[in-house]
Design an enzyme around this catalytic site. Structure first.
Site, PDB file in Angstrom:
ATOM      1  CG  ASP A 268      88.769  29.250  10.539  1.00 54.71           C
ATOM      2  OD1 ASP A 268      89.091  29.797  11.600  1.00 54.71           O
ATOM      3  OD2 ASP A 268      87.601  28.974  10.249  1.00 54.71           O
TER       4      ASP A 268
ATOM      5  CG  HIS B 104      82.134  30.443   7.805  1.00 52.76           C
ATOM      6  ND1 HIS B 104      81.021  30.495   8.608  1.00 52.76           N
ATOM      7  CD2 HIS B 104      83.203  30.685   8.624  1.00 52.76           C
ATOM      8  CE1 HIS B 104      81.389  30.770   9.857  1.00 52.76           C
ATOM      9  NE2 HIS B 104      82.693  30.882   9.899  1.00 52.76           N
TER      10      HIS B 104
END
Length: 424
Positions: free
Chosen positions: A364, A307
């Site tokens: 995600d 991330h």
């Protein structure tokens, strides 16, 4: 915000010293107030605003190095496992978790506003059937200001609060209808006897022919957690867009529509959709090992791992993984693509290359798998993200309007032509 005692920065500029105050928040790095640089005839330069605090906020705190995400001080994993989404909404809006009486009252308010004006349903007919659901959401959410304009005095605290409730309540209805419209099915109206996530899934998948349709409680709980884990994420691109639009005095429906537009970008809200596209490209479990070797040699990009904010691990991912396991077990799905995803996860969690680089599965990765397992098409993934994030957007909008604020006006480093005359 309070000035840190005895702390200031001194800028040497054109032979002069400019003293810049330094402020400390309750958490996070100190910030240098650079507004006095303008008086010297200079701007600061920070493309992407990566080192710029554009506002003061009490809503969400992120420490990317330590993998921390707090909403009003509460860790995200505790909220996702010990509270439901509407409790998290109440927290973001009001600063504290609700007691039993406050929760019942808040839930009732949301339930009572899930319907939309009947003419809104006709508004959908202006879109082509193959329109992207996010395109529909941008238009329909912005159009709400034409239906609820009598309560749009942004200087009135009561108007602001009821608008927040309306948005949280109506966005799931509009989101589900954007899906129904694109597949040519009749709209399913909200049911106030169902929970928030359960009601959304019912509007998504029920049909008039199946009057006995019931939502699997495991899936409703999973969807509720997805909403909670995406509720807010500090001053990201879409939240900053909502604040910037709001700084002009624009009505909140227009501001939320602007946030949806920003979220639509593949670099922001499209990450879980990108995970499914990557799985499509890999093809089968037999190709995973070869794909991961290409990742190591930087020939291909690994989506859903690591991330840009969290340099260690995504604190939302652990809860999402647990939820993912629950959903796959409850549904008993034997999907080759999901098996492929699990093999990607196994390699990333055991291979030293990925461990050293902190390339762990993020929120995600797991949310994309869960949504696919539930039966939600990939083009709806970002719509669901927008649904969940609405409360974060409107909380920041409310916070901004609860005190003094200035219209946003970023500066630039001009590199074009100097003044010149037209010669003919």
């Amino acid at each position: 915000m309070s000035a840190a005692t005895g702390k200031k920065a001194v800028l040497q500029l054109d032979g002069k010293e400019i003293e810049l105050p330094i402020y400390s928040g309750t958490l996070g790095p100190d910030v240098i107030d650079v507004k006095d640089v303008l008086a010297s005839g200079h701007f600061t330069f920070d493309p992407g605003f990566m080192a710029t605090a554009a506002c003061e906020s009490k809503i969400t705190f992120i420490d990317g190095d330590k993998g921390v995400l707090l909403h009003r001080g509460y860790p995200i994993d505790q909220l996702a496992t010990q509270a439901d989404y509407l409790e998290t909404c109440y927290l973001l809006l009001n600063g504290e978790l609700p007691n039993a009486e406050q929760k019942a009252e808040f839930d009732a308010k949301v339930r009572n506003h899930t319907m939309v004006h009947d003419q809104v349903s006709r508004f959908f007919n202006g879109f082509r059937r193959d329109a992207h659901p996010m395109a529909i959401m941008v238009g329909v959410v912005g159009a709400l200001s034409a239906f609820y304009h009598n309560g749009l005095d942004i200087e009135d605290v009561n108007h602001r609060e009821i608008t927040a409730i309306r948005l949280i309540a109506k966005i799931p209805t509009l989101a589900a209808w954007s899906y129904k419209y694109t597949v040519g099915q009749p709209f399913i109206y909200p049911r106030n006897d169902l929970g928030y996530a359960e009601n959304f899934l019912h509007m998504m998948f029920a049909t008039p022919a199946d009057r006995d349709y019931k939502v699997n409680p495991v899936l409703a709980r999973a969807m509720d957690r997805i909403f909670t884990l995406h509720a807010d994420h500090e001053q990201n691109a879409s939240t900053s867009t909502v604040r910037l639009a709001g700084s002009t005095g624009a009505n909140p429906y227009a501001c939320i529509s602007a946030g949806i537009s920003a979220l639509w970008g593949p670099a922001h809200g499209g990450a879980n959709e990108a995970v499914l596209k990557m799985l499509d490209e890999i093809g089968s479990v037999e190709n995973v090992a070869e794909f991961m070797e290409k990742v190591k040699s930087k020939e291909v990009k690994l989506m859903g791992f690591g991330h840009r904010v969290y340099k260690n691990f995504d604190p939302r991912a652990k809860v999402m993984k647990q939820t993912c396991d629950e959903v796959l077990e409850a549904l008993g799905i034997q999907d080759p693509q999901l098996a492929l995803a699990m093999e990607l996860e196994r390699i990333a969690l055991s291979d030293e290359y990925f461990i050293k680089r902190n390339l762990y599965p993020n929120v995600d990765f797991y949310s994309g798998i869960i949504l696919k397992a539930i039966g939600i098409p990939t083009e709806m993934f970002t719509v669901i993200f927008a649904l969940a994030r609405t409360v974060g957007w409107i909380s920041h909008w409310l916070e901004m309007h609860s005190g003094p604020y200035k219209i946003g006006r970023p500066r630039q480093l001009y590199t074009g032509s100097t003044q010149r005359d037209i010669k003919r």
